[in-house]
Motif scaffolding. Structure first.
Motif, mmCIF file in Angstrom:
data_model
loop_
_atom_site.group_PDB
_atom_site.id
_atom_site.type_symbol
_atom_site.label_atom_id
_atom_site.label_comp_id
_atom_site.label_asym_id
_atom_site.label_seq_id
_atom_site.Cartn_x
_atom_site.Cartn_y
_atom_site.Cartn_z
ATOM 1 N N MET A 48 0.803 -1.228 0.000
ATOM 2 C CA MET A 48 0.000 0.000 0.000
ATOM 3 C C MET A 48 0.834 1.276 0.000
ATOM 4 N N ASP A 49 1.996 1.249 0.631
ATOM 5 C CA ASP A 49 2.792 2.475 0.760
ATOM 6 C C ASP A 49 3.134 3.078 -0.601
ATOM 7 N N ALA A 50 3.391 2.226 -1.578
ATOM 8 C CA ALA A 50 3.796 2.724 -2.898
ATOM 9 C C ALA A 50 2.679 3.503 -3.571
ATOM 10 N N HIS A 51 1.443 3.230 -3.203
ATOM 11 C CA HIS A 51 0.308 3.917 -3.806
ATOM 12 C C HIS A 51 -0.144 5.111 -2.972
ATOM 13 N N ILE A 52 0.060 5.022 -1.665
ATOM 14 C CA ILE A 52 -0.322 6.131 -0.789
ATOM 15 C C ILE A 52 0.624 7.312 -0.984
ATOM 16 N N VAL A 53 1.921 7.019 -1.089
ATOM 17 C CA VAL A 53 2.919 8.063 -1.349
ATOM 18 C C VAL A 53 3.541 7.759 -2.708
ATOM 19 N N ASN A 54 3.118 8.488 -3.739
ATOM 20 C CA ASN A 54 3.551 8.223 -5.112
ATOM 21 C C ASN A 54 3.772 9.562 -5.827
ATOM 22 N N PRO A 55 4.815 10.302 -5.406
ATOM 23 C CA PRO A 55 5.016 11.658 -5.941
ATOM 24 C C PRO A 55 5.295 11.688 -7.438
ATOM 25 N N HIS A 88 3.847 9.775 -9.624
ATOM 26 C CA HIS A 88 2.655 9.288 -10.332
ATOM 27 C C HIS A 88 2.981 8.055 -11.180
ATOM 28 N N ALA A 89 3.802 7.177 -10.606
ATOM 29 C CA ALA A 89 4.198 5.965 -11.325
ATOM 30 C C ALA A 89 3.009 5.038 -11.518
#
Length: 311
Positions: free
Chosen positions: A114-121, A123-124
């Motif tokens: 989940m972390d990769a989607h919650i913090v995704n500056p 917009h990957a």
């Protein structure tokens, strides 16, 4: 005869517990008065916490038992003046449910990435679905009340569950291991490990460099148990080297965690401020009253502490 129950866990706690504990004692059929002051020889039971104001239990010669409001007793079990039976909180439904929710939430957080989607500056758009729970091995170290409840919940989600305890245990849908021989087997190749052991001489630094090395490459460590269970230096080294991908830590050797501690700044460490679970006032009051009633009936206290084991 009216029982005298001395509440020694502090004024702030008494403000929360006075009404529910008074009510619970009455509902348990006990003729009891709840007080914050009494002549030591008149006290039948003491309700306290490891940081409670009674530290010298010697004068309480007629006290039948001491009940702590906490699950952990490392701060009180070594008190040489405490010769009365000591009971810890083991079946507070609020404490158990709180731990189950916190552990399940963080296991799922890491399992699903989940972390990769919650913090995704940046917009990957990384179109990679996570594995299913059955493809992820989760090991819980400690199969007491809290560990068992968490293991059962995670098993219902579908994780490949393992558990380890000092003595032999059996939990449905959980591969249970015990003793020195079973410790390594429980850790070998685990993707996520959750620590829910007590703090004793035998468990301090149980997750050291050797134990971490047995986990799957990129494993996650979750610790809502006790801070001293982990070798902090070994944990940081494993995070830096890549053996671990993340550590979510709720408990620490020093609390509050010092502002200059490296855990705060490490990008692969999540610090939560000892909130994984708390004793809930209403349910804890019922457990305290029920334990006093057990003692009055001549039954064994629930959560009776084994001084040799330390819990």
């Amino acid at each position: 005869m009216t029982l005298t129950v001395l509440f020694a866990a502090g004024d702030a706690a008494f403000a929360d517990y006075e009404a529910p504990l008074t009510r619970a004692l009455s509902e348990a059929g006990l003729d009891a008065r709840l007080v914050t002051e009494a002549a030591p020889e008149d006290v039948d039971y003491i309700v306290t916490a490891p940081n409670g104001w009674v530290q010298d239990f010697t004068p309480y010669t007629n006290t039948k038992a001491v009940q702590t409001l906490w699950a952990g007793v490392e701060g009180i079990v070594g008190n040489d003046t405490l010769t009365q039976p000591l009971a810890r909180m083991v079946d507070d439904e609020g404490l158990t449910q709180g731990m189950v929710e916190w552990v399940t939430g963080h296991v799922l957080r890491h399992h699903l990435g989940m972390d990769a989607h919650i913090v995704n500056p940046d917009h990957a758009w990384d179109h990679q679905a996570p594995p299913l729970a059955a493809e992820r091995t989760v090991t819980i170290l400690g199969l007491g009340t809290l560990g068992t409840a968490c293991a059962r919940m995670l098993a219902t989600v579908g994780f490949d569950m393992r558990g380890w305890s000092r003595t032999e245990k059996s939990v449905e849908d959980v591969a249970c291991h015990h003793g020195d021989a079973g410790f390594g087997t429980a850790l070998d190749g685990a993707d996520i490990v959750v620590l829910l052991l007590p703090d004793t001489a035998a468990t301090r630094n149980v997750l050291d460099a050797a134990a971490i090395g047995r986990l799957a490459r990129g494993a996650v460590v979750i610790n809502p148990g006790r801070g001293p269970l982990i070798d902090d230096d070994a944990l940081l080294a494993a995070l830096d080297e890549g053996q671990l991908s993340h550590a979510t830590l709720d408990v620490f050797r020093t609390e509050p965690l010092p502002q200059d501690h490296p855990f705060w700044a490490h990008p692969r460490v999540t610090v939560t401020p000892h909130i994984a679970s708390e004793t809930r006032t209403d349910s804890a009051a019922r457990e305290v009253a029920a334990n006093i009633a057990r003692c009055e009936r001549g039954e064994t206290l629930k959560g009776l502490v084994d001084r040799d084991r330390g819990y």
